[in-house]
Design a protein around this motif. Structure first.
Motif, PDB file in Angstrom:
ATOM      1  N   ARG A 280       0.842  -1.193   0.000  1.00 18.50           N
ATOM      2  CA  ARG A 280       0.000   0.000   0.000  1.00 18.50           C
ATOM      3  C   ARG A 280       0.878   1.244   0.000  1.00 18.50           C
ATOM      4  O   ARG A 280       1.669   1.451   0.917  1.00 18.50           O
ATOM      5  CB  ARG A 280      -0.916   0.007   1.219  1.00 18.50           C
ATOM      6  N   PRO A 281       0.739   2.103  -1.009  1.00 15.53           N
ATOM      7  CA  PRO A 281       1.596   3.286  -1.088  1.00 15.53           C
ATOM      8  C   PRO A 281       1.137   4.372  -0.130  1.00 15.53           C
ATOM      9  O   PRO A 281      -0.041   4.433   0.250  1.00 15.53           O
ATOM     10  CB  PRO A 281       1.425   3.746  -2.541  1.00 15.53           C
ATOM     11  N   THR A 282       2.061   5.235   0.256  1.00 13.33           N
ATOM     12  CA  THR A 282       1.691   6.424   1.014  1.00 13.33           C
ATOM     13  C   THR A 282       1.053   7.438   0.072  1.00 13.33           C
ATOM     14  O   THR A 282       1.135   7.315  -1.161  1.00 13.33           O
ATOM     15  CB  THR A 282       2.930   7.056   1.665  1.00 13.33           C
ATOM     16  N   LEU A 283       0.408   8.441   0.654  1.00 13.56           N
ATOM     17  CA  LEU A 283      -0.238   9.465  -0.157  1.00 13.56           C
ATOM     18  C   LEU A 283       0.777  10.182  -1.041  1.00 13.56           C
ATOM     19  O   LEU A 283       0.536  10.405  -2.233  1.00 13.56           O
ATOM     20  CB  LEU A 283      -0.956  10.474   0.746  1.00 13.56           C
ATOM     21  N   MET A 284       1.933  10.536  -0.482  1.00 16.15           N
ATOM     22  CA  MET A 284       2.948  11.263  -1.258  1.00 16.15           C
ATOM     23  C   MET A 284       3.505  10.403  -2.388  1.00 16.15           C
ATOM     24  O   MET A 284       3.720  10.881  -3.493  1.00 16.15           O
ATOM     25  CB  MET A 284       4.076  11.729  -0.337  1.00 16.15           C
ATOM     26  N   ALA A 285       3.717   9.127  -2.101  1.00 13.57           N
ATOM     27  CA  ALA A 285       4.227   8.238  -3.143  1.00 13.57           C
ATOM     28  C   ALA A 285       3.212   8.085  -4.264  1.00 13.57           C
ATOM     29  O   ALA A 285       3.566   8.050  -5.449  1.00 13.57           O
ATOM     30  CB  ALA A 285       4.572   6.879  -2.548  1.00 13.57           C
ATOM     31  N   GLY A 286       1.915   7.979  -3.894  1.00 12.12           N
ATOM     32  CA  GLY A 286       0.880   7.873  -4.909  1.00 12.12           C
ATOM     33  C   GLY A 286       0.784   9.108  -5.773  1.00 12.12           C
ATOM     34  O   GLY A 286       0.629   9.019  -7.000  1.00 12.12           O
ATOM     35  N   LEU A 287       0.892  10.284  -5.163  1.00 13.62           N
ATOM     36  CA  LEU A 287       0.866  11.523  -5.936  1.00 13.62           C
ATOM     37  C   LEU A 287       2.079  11.622  -6.853  1.00 13.62           C
ATOM     38  O   LEU A 287       1.973  12.066  -7.996  1.00 13.62           O
ATOM     39  CB  LEU A 287       0.814  12.727  -4.989  1.00 13.62           C
ATOM     40  N   ALA A 288       3.230  11.221  -6.342  1.00 17.79           N
ATOM     41  CA  ALA A 288       4.441  11.237  -7.173  1.00 17.79           C
ATOM     42  C   ALA A 288       4.288  10.323  -8.372  1.00 17.79           C
ATOM     43  O   ALA A 288       4.719  10.652  -9.490  1.00 17.79           O
ATOM     44  CB  ALA A 288       5.654  10.832  -6.340  1.00 17.79           C
TER      45      ALA A 288
ATOM     46  N   ALA B 260       1.374   9.484  -9.828  1.00 15.63           N
ATOM     47  CA  ALA B 260       0.412  10.089 -10.751  1.00 15.63           C
ATOM     48  C   ALA B 260       1.060  11.181 -11.589  1.00 15.63           C
ATOM     49  O   ALA B 260       0.738  11.351 -12.772  1.00 15.63           O
ATOM     50  CB  ALA B 260      -0.772  10.654  -9.975  1.00 15.63           C
ATOM     51  N   LEU B 261       2.009  11.910 -10.991  1.00 12.30           N
ATOM     52  CA  LEU B 261       2.686  13.007 -11.694  1.00 12.30           C
ATOM     53  C   LEU B 261       3.936  12.549 -12.436  1.00 12.30           C
ATOM     54  O   LEU B 261       4.627  13.363 -13.047  1.00 12.30           O
ATOM     55  CB  LEU B 261       3.057  14.101 -10.688  1.00 12.30           C
ATOM     56  N   LEU B 262       4.224  11.268 -12.366  1.00  9.74           N
ATOM     57  CA  LEU B 262       5.370  10.668 -13.063  1.00  9.74           C
ATOM     58  C   LEU B 262       6.695  11.303 -12.656  1.00  9.74           C
ATOM     59  O   LEU B 262       7.554  11.615 -13.502  1.00  9.74           O
ATOM     60  CB  LEU B 262       5.174  10.751 -14.581  1.00  9.74           C
ATOM     61  N   VAL B 263       6.873  11.452 -11.353  1.00  9.00           N
ATOM     62  CA  VAL B 263       8.166  11.910 -10.824  1.00  9.00           C
ATOM     63  C   VAL B 263       8.705  10.918  -9.793  1.00  9.00           C
ATOM     64  O   VAL B 263       9.708  11.194  -9.137  1.00  9.00           O
ATOM     65  CB  VAL B 263       8.051  13.320 -10.200  1.00  9.00           C
ATOM     66  N   HIS B 264       8.061   9.768  -9.639  1.00 11.21           N
ATOM     67  CA  HIS B 264       8.414   8.853  -8.564  1.00 11.21           C
ATOM     68  C   HIS B 264       9.755   8.159  -8.745  1.00 11.21           C
ATOM     69  O   HIS B 264      10.357   7.705  -7.769  1.00 11.21           O
ATOM     70  CB  HIS B 264       7.309   7.808  -8.378  1.00 11.21           C
ATOM     71  N   SER B 265      10.265   8.086  -9.973  1.00 12.17           N
ATOM     72  CA  SER B 265      11.548   7.409 -10.187  1.00 12.17           C
ATOM     73  C   SER B 265      12.741   8.241  -9.743  1.00 12.17           C
ATOM     74  O   SER B 265      13.861   7.731  -9.704  1.00 12.17           O
ATOM     75  CB  SER B 265      11.712   7.037 -11.666  1.00 12.17           C
ATOM     76  N   TRP B 266      12.512   9.489  -9.403  1.00 14.31           N
ATOM     77  CA  TRP B 266      13.616  10.338  -8.958  1.00 14.31           C
ATOM     78  C   TRP B 266      14.041  10.020  -7.524  1.00 14.31           C
ATOM     79  O   TRP B 266      15.113  10.447  -7.094  1.00 14.31           O
ATOM     80  CB  TRP B 266      13.225  11.804  -9.076  1.00 14.31           C
ATOM     81  N   TRP B 267      13.197   9.287  -6.790  1.00 11.74           N
ATOM     82  CA  TRP B 267      13.561   8.904  -5.420  1.00 11.74           C
ATOM     83  C   TRP B 267      13.366   7.412  -5.270  1.00 11.74           C
ATOM     84  O   TRP B 267      12.264   6.881  -5.460  1.00 11.74           O
ATOM     85  CB  TRP B 267      12.705   9.670  -4.400  1.00 11.74           C
ATOM     86  N   ARG B 268      14.427   6.714  -4.977  1.00 14.88           N
ATOM     87  CA  ARG B 268      14.445   5.254  -5.009  1.00 14.88           C
ATOM     88  C   ARG B 268      13.326   4.591  -4.208  1.00 14.88           C
ATOM     89  O   ARG B 268      12.720   3.615  -4.685  1.00 14.88           O
ATOM     90  CB  ARG B 268      15.814   4.752  -4.522  1.00 14.88           C
ATOM     91  N   PRO B 269      12.990   5.042  -2.994  1.00 13.08           N
ATOM     92  CA  PRO B 269      11.915   4.359  -2.254  1.00 13.08           C
ATOM     93  C   PRO B 269      10.559   4.374  -2.948  1.00 13.08           C
ATOM     94  O   PRO B 269       9.688   3.577  -2.604  1.00 13.08           O
ATOM     95  CB  PRO B 269      11.870   5.137  -0.923  1.00 13.08           C
ATOM     96  N   TRP B 270      10.368   5.261  -3.914  1.00 14.39           N
ATOM     97  CA  TRP B 270       9.069   5.364  -4.580  1.00 14.39           C
ATOM     98  C   TRP B 270       9.051   4.755  -5.976  1.00 14.39           C
ATOM     99  O   TRP B 270       7.996   4.750  -6.624  1.00 14.39           O
ATOM    100  CB  TRP B 270       8.673   6.844  -4.702  1.00 14.39           C
ATOM    101  N   TRP B 271      10.149   4.235  -6.450  1.00 16.20           N
ATOM    102  CA  TRP B 271      10.270   3.971  -7.881  1.00 16.20           C
ATOM    103  C   TRP B 271       9.303   2.911  -8.392  1.00 16.20           C
ATOM    104  O   TRP B 271       8.934   2.906  -9.562  1.00 16.20           O
ATOM    105  CB  TRP B 271      11.712   3.610  -8.251  1.00 16.20           C
ATOM    106  N   GLN B 272       8.832   2.001  -7.531  1.00 22.16           N
ATOM    107  CA  GLN B 272       7.881   0.980  -7.970  1.00 22.16           C
ATOM    108  C   GLN B 272       6.513   1.149  -7.314  1.00 22.16           C
ATOM    109  O   GLN B 272       5.789   0.191  -7.098  1.00 22.16           O
ATOM    110  CB  GLN B 272       8.440  -0.412  -7.703  1.00 22.16           C
TER     111      GLN B 272
ATOM    112  N   SER C 266       5.602   1.477 -14.155  1.00 21.07           N
ATOM    113  CA  SER C 266       5.451   2.896 -14.493  1.00 21.07           C
ATOM    114  C   SER C 266       6.693   3.707 -14.178  1.00 21.07           C
ATOM    115  O   SER C 266       6.775   4.874 -14.546  1.00 21.07           O
ATOM    116  CB  SER C 266       4.241   3.503 -13.781  1.00 21.07           C
ATOM    117  N   TRP C 267       7.689   3.096 -13.514  1.00 23.34           N
ATOM    118  CA  TRP C 267       8.940   3.825 -13.287  1.00 23.34           C
ATOM    119  C   TRP C 267       9.556   4.275 -14.613  1.00 23.34           C
ATOM    120  O   TRP C 267      10.147   5.355 -14.697  1.00 23.34           O
ATOM    121  CB  TRP C 267       9.947   2.959 -12.522  1.00 23.34           C
TER     122      TRP C 267
END
Length: 393
Positions: free
Chosen positions: A144-152, A154-166, A172-173
């Protein structure tokens, strides 16, 4: 995509070609020789669409291998055939640079380009992210993702920080990397048009050296995080694709033919187990991919034989993006029934893989027909003109 529209043997048109005449209807009118005519639309390259499907299939095979649908000999065969399947993503990055440079419209502004790119990937991305969220909230074995990870995500910026990349849909990374590539492309296209053929070749060579330098740095842990999913580290592959596309546009590509290029790509693929996993594995295949993609494009332009432009393969290539985005969610959902590591025998493993593939392909077709195509049309539809007072114009 359909078949190539240009006659065999005809070199690709460029945005800087000049002619002495222009034809309007049945009447030919003279124009100054120094006038740049309206550029012809770039011919379609169906072989590249067919190759997209092969890359997506490699990624699917890798994930089946990672979920351990097979045991013993079956798993060893899967390791041999698909253990390097992650390099299919590298193929997508090189192909993306090639296709964007090939289809770029001279004089196009940044905003229309970004709008087309958003329309291309966003509908499927948001739908699969929503499906992944529902799965995370309702099924077992799901993160289950955190709210910030989910928003990242959706905005396609999550691969910039390793804990969020998947986060959410793990594949989608790569879209976060593509979003970064899109942001750099207008400047890259401008640079390539000014550099010409020799400069484009030099830029491709420098980008290739950058891949090897980054791979060495990653293997020796010089970076704070692994570079495999870091968008800036994957940019050189995109640049290579764009640079070789410019050489094809200028009719200055002198690489090997389709068969030799394919052989080099296959050899590189099977060399992957010999290097450090992750980003360094890119070095084994990037040269082969950088040769194979323009070779396939040239084969289409010149009407040379190409297995990859067969109608059924092109159709699968059209579904490849949706297939890529949905297949891992299908495999994850199946863990509720099969567990996280079922390790079947060969017969049961093949049957399970066939079911997972069939379901993934069926959902990919549904995504393509009900989300990708209508979503693109909706986002690219022109809004009715608004009549404004003269002072506001």
């Amino acid at each position: 995509m359909t078949t190539a529209t240009r006659a065999p043997g005809t070199p690709p048109a460029t945005a800087t070609e000049t002619t002495a005449t222009e034809t309007t209807g049945s009447k030919t009118t003279g124009t100054p020789k120094n006038r740049i005519p309206r550029p012809a639309a770039a011919p379609t390259l169906p072989s590249l669409t067919g190759l997209r499907w092969i890359a997506a299939l490699l990624v699917f095979g890798l994930h089946v291998h990672n979920f351990h649908y097979f045991d013993g000999t079956g798993q060893r065969v899967m390791t041999w055939a698909f253990g390097a399947g992650a390099n299919g993503v590298s193929f997508f990055f090189v192909l993306s640079g090639f296709v964007l440079m090939w289809s770029a419209r001279p004089g196009d502004r940044a905003w229309p380009f970004f709008r087309r790119r958003v329309a291309r990937i966003l509908p499927v991305h948001l739908v699969t992210a929503a499906v992944a969220l529902v799965m995370a909230l309702t099924l077992a074995h799901q993160h289950r993702p955190t709210l910030m990870a989910g928003l990242a995500n959706a905005l396609l910026v999550h691969s910039w920080w390793r804990p969020w990349w998947q986060t959410l849909d793990p594949v989608s990374w790569s879209l976060a990397c593509e979003a970064f590539f899109y942001g750099t492309f207008p400047l890259l296209a401008l640079l390539l048009r000014r550099l010409g053929a020799r400069g484009s070749a030099v830029l491709a060579g420098l980008a290739l050296l950058a891949v090897f330098a980054l791979a060495w740095a990653d293997a020796h842990h010089w970076a704070d995080q692994p570079l495999y999913s870091f968008p800036a580290a994957r940019l050189p592959e995109f640049v290579i694709g764009a640079a070789v596309a410019r050489l094809v546009q200028l009719d200055r590509w002198r690489g090997p033919g389709l068969e030799a290029s394919l052989a080099l790509a296959v050899i590189g693929y099977f060399l992957v187990p010999q290097v450090t996993s992750g980003y360094p594995a890119t070095t084994c295949t990037v040269i082969g991919f950088a040769l194979l993609i323009p070779a396939a494009a040239v084969a289409d332009l010149r009407g040379l034989p190409s297995l990859w432009r067969r109608r059924w393969l092109v159709r699968l290539g059209e579904l490849s993006f949706a297939f890529y985005m949905i297949h891992l969610l299908v495999l994850r959902a199946a863990t509720s029934l099969l567990g996280t590591s079922p390790r079947f025998g060969v017969t049961a493993g093949l049957a399970t893989t066939t079911v997972a593939f069939t379901v993934s392909l069926g959902l990919a077709w549904l995504l393509y027909e009900a989300v990708e195509v209508p979503g693109r049309r909706l986002l690219l539809s022109k809004r009715p003109a608004v009549v404004r007072p003269a002072l506001e114009r």
